[in-house]
Design a protein around this motif. Structure first.
Motif, PDB file in Angstrom:
ATOM      1  N   ALA A 221       0.841  -1.196   0.000  1.00  0.00           N
ATOM      2  CA  ALA A 221       0.000   0.000   0.000  1.00  0.00           C
ATOM      3  C   ALA A 221       0.875   1.244   0.000  1.00  0.00           C
ATOM      4  O   ALA A 221       1.845   1.332   0.740  1.00  0.00           O
ATOM      5  N   PRO A 222       0.592   2.204  -0.872  1.00  0.00           N
ATOM      6  CA  PRO A 222       1.422   3.405  -0.939  1.00  0.00           C
ATOM      7  C   PRO A 222       1.348   4.208   0.358  1.00  0.00           C
ATOM      8  O   PRO A 222       0.278   4.384   0.946  1.00  0.00           O
ATOM      9  N   VAL A 223       2.505   4.673   0.778  1.00  0.00           N
ATOM     10  CA  VAL A 223       2.566   5.497   1.985  1.00  0.00           C
ATOM     11  C   VAL A 223       2.236   6.940   1.601  1.00  0.00           C
ATOM     12  O   VAL A 223       2.870   7.505   0.695  1.00  0.00           O
ATOM     13  N   PRO A 224       1.249   7.530   2.196  1.00  0.00           N
ATOM     14  CA  PRO A 224       0.887   8.901   1.820  1.00  0.00           C
ATOM     15  C   PRO A 224       2.032   9.865   2.084  1.00  0.00           C
ATOM     16  O   PRO A 224       2.734   9.758   3.092  1.00  0.00           O
ATOM     17  N   ALA A 225       2.245  10.793   1.153  1.00  0.00           N
ATOM     18  CA  ALA A 225       3.318  11.771   1.308  1.00  0.00           C
ATOM     19  C   ALA A 225       2.975  12.735   2.429  1.00  0.00           C
ATOM     20  O   ALA A 225       1.804  13.071   2.634  1.00  0.00           O
ATOM     21  N   PRO A 226       3.970  13.196   3.177  1.00  0.00           N
ATOM     22  CA  PRO A 226       3.694  14.167   4.240  1.00  0.00           C
ATOM     23  C   PRO A 226       3.209  15.482   3.640  1.00  0.00           C
ATOM     24  O   PRO A 226       3.477  15.770   2.468  1.00  0.00           O
ATOM     25  N   PRO A 227       2.475  16.273   4.383  1.00  0.00           N
ATOM     26  CA  PRO A 227       1.990  17.554   3.869  1.00  0.00           C
ATOM     27  C   PRO A 227       3.140  18.409   3.355  1.00  0.00           C
ATOM     28  O   PRO A 227       4.217  18.449   3.954  1.00  0.00           O
TER      29      PRO A 227
ATOM     30  N   GLU B 107       0.588  17.982  -7.902  1.00  0.00           N
ATOM     31  CA  GLU B 107       0.263  18.758  -6.699  1.00  0.00           C
ATOM     32  C   GLU B 107       0.099  20.240  -6.997  1.00  0.00           C
ATOM     33  O   GLU B 107      -0.517  20.966  -6.219  1.00  0.00           O
TER      34      GLU B 107
ATOM     35  N   GLY C 228      -3.998  19.998  -4.888  1.00  0.00           N
ATOM     36  CA  GLY C 228      -3.154  20.259  -3.726  1.00  0.00           C
ATOM     37  C   GLY C 228      -3.207  21.717  -3.313  1.00  0.00           C
ATOM     38  O   GLY C 228      -3.896  22.536  -3.943  1.00  0.00           O
TER      39      GLY C 228
ATOM     40  N   ARG D  24      10.003  17.990   0.910  1.00  0.00           N
ATOM     41  CA  ARG D  24      10.062  16.804   0.059  1.00  0.00           C
ATOM     42  C   ARG D  24       9.916  17.240  -1.396  1.00  0.00           C
ATOM     43  O   ARG D  24       9.666  18.404  -1.693  1.00  0.00           O
TER      44      ARG D  24
END
Length: 383
Positions: A25-31, A60, A66, A54
């Motif tokens: 499962a993809p790890v959500p990118a930090p804000p 985005e 975004g 990042r």
């Protein structure tokens, strides 16, 4: 196999499958957040740089996907306005509009057509003219970065002291005497400059290349003295300098390329820049060296230190000296490349020696120079 054993096997299989699905499962990118913000002035242009926590995904910057990435100018004044970068199709678009005290757009915005925005990993760069940003040069500028609801700095503003830039006298007179000089690196570029500028009124291009010479080897040609003589005899309004491929000799007992050598080299470059500036009457455009081929390790040692010295010398001048980064054009990231994409096709820009520019490469370099002359508003009208 007994029921208990079968049940245990099934449980293990289910757990393993769940673990595998979880791992995939993809790890959500930090804000997205700003970690550093800077601004520089180049002539009449302001260049803003934002560094993020990042890398930025292209999607985005689409408004619906975004948070908006904006720069708020004069945040504490009633004239506050935001300059925002967003993606429109395959291009980045910059807009400007008035904002209220909470930095929400309070009126319609419009596109800054001549602004240039660029994203590279976790860094965004925005360049626009002070006039289009409604910034009065010569006065302090306050600003902050805004990404969604995050402001940087969190509880203060950034301050930048802009400098006024008035067109030099030669530009007001509609005249241009350009000197293209240096070692073999300037050759071919000088011909293209002459070809492209001779169609303009009261414009002349003087070429003065000296192959196999360098600033660190005055026994071949004393460039500090040569610069004084050129400034006195040619009286250039603009000097374009491209030199350094033959450098690497010891200076004042300091071997190349330690810190003392860079300091001494920068001192000589600054002296030359001062001569070409002619007391503030002229402009200097000094080109840095693009990275050499990996097959030329001796040059790979010298070129970065020469470029460091050039930039260090240019900092001594409040105005009138421009450093044109040829590395960014031909070897981005310091990585040598013999070919590059330009104008929708692949072209060869470096000669087989891995040092000099080809005819095509020289044409591209001349374009960079002419574009900068145009941005500095010093090109006379066409005949």
């Amino acid at each position: 196999m007994g029921r208990s054993v079968l049940f245990a096997v099934l449980v293990v299989a289910v757990i393993a499958a769940a673990s595998s699905a979880s791992a995939q499962a993809p790890v959500p990118a930090p804000p997205l957040q700003v970690t550093e913000a800077k601004v520089r002035q180049n002539g009449d242009d302001l260049r803003f740089g934002l560094r993020f926590n990042r890398a930025i995904a292209a999607t985005e910057l689409t408004p619906a996907a975004g948070p908006a990435v904006c720069i708020v100018l004069s945040p504490g004044a009633s004239s506050r306005r935001s300059v925002c970068v967003s993606r429109n199709g395959a291009h980045l678009v910059t807009t400007i509009g008035a904002v209220d005290a909470t930095f929400n757009r309070s009126a319609s915005s419009h596109v800054l057509r001549k602004a240039r925005a660029h994203v590279d990993g976790g860094f965004l760069q925005l360049r626009a003219s002070a006039r289009s940003l409604k910034v009065a040069l010569g006065r302090p500028l306050t600003w902050l970065a805004l990404v969604g609801t995050q402001r940087f700095p969190a509880a203060s503003e950034l301050a930048f002291k802009t400098r006024s830039t008035s067109r030099p006298r030669f530009a007001r007179l509609g005249r241009l005497r350009l000197l293209a000089t240096g070692d073999s690196m300037i050759q071919i570029i000088d011909s293209y400059l002459d070809q492209r500028l001779k169609r303009r009124r009261k414009t002349s291009v003087r070429s003065d290349a000296h192959i196999s010479t360098g600033i660190s080897s005055p026994s071949e040609l004393n460039w500090v003295k040569k610069a004084r003589n050129q400034a006195g005899s040619v009286k250039p309004d603009v000097t374009v300098m491209f030199i350094g491929a033959n450098d690497g000799f010891p200076i004042g007992g300091a071997p190349c390329c330690n810190a003392a050598w860079v300091t001494q080299y920068a001192r000589r470059v600054a002296s030359m820049m001062r001569s070409y500036r002619r007391g503030g009457r002229s402009l200097v455009y000094w080109l840095t060296l693009p990275a050499p081929s990996p097959s030329r390790p001796n040059f790979a040692k010298v070129f970065p230190r020469v470029n460091e010295a050039i930039r260090r010398a240019a900092v001594r001048f409040a105005s009138g000296v421009r450093v044109l980064d040829m590395g960014k054009v031909f070897t981005p990231g310091g990585v040598f490349r013999r070919t590059m994409s330009y104008g929708g096709r692949t072209v060869t820009v470096r000669q087989p020696d891995g040092i000099h520019l080809t005819t095509t490469g020289a044409s591209i370099a001349a374009t960079v120079i002419v574009n900068r002359l145009r941005a500095d508003h010093v090109l006379p009208r066409l005949k």
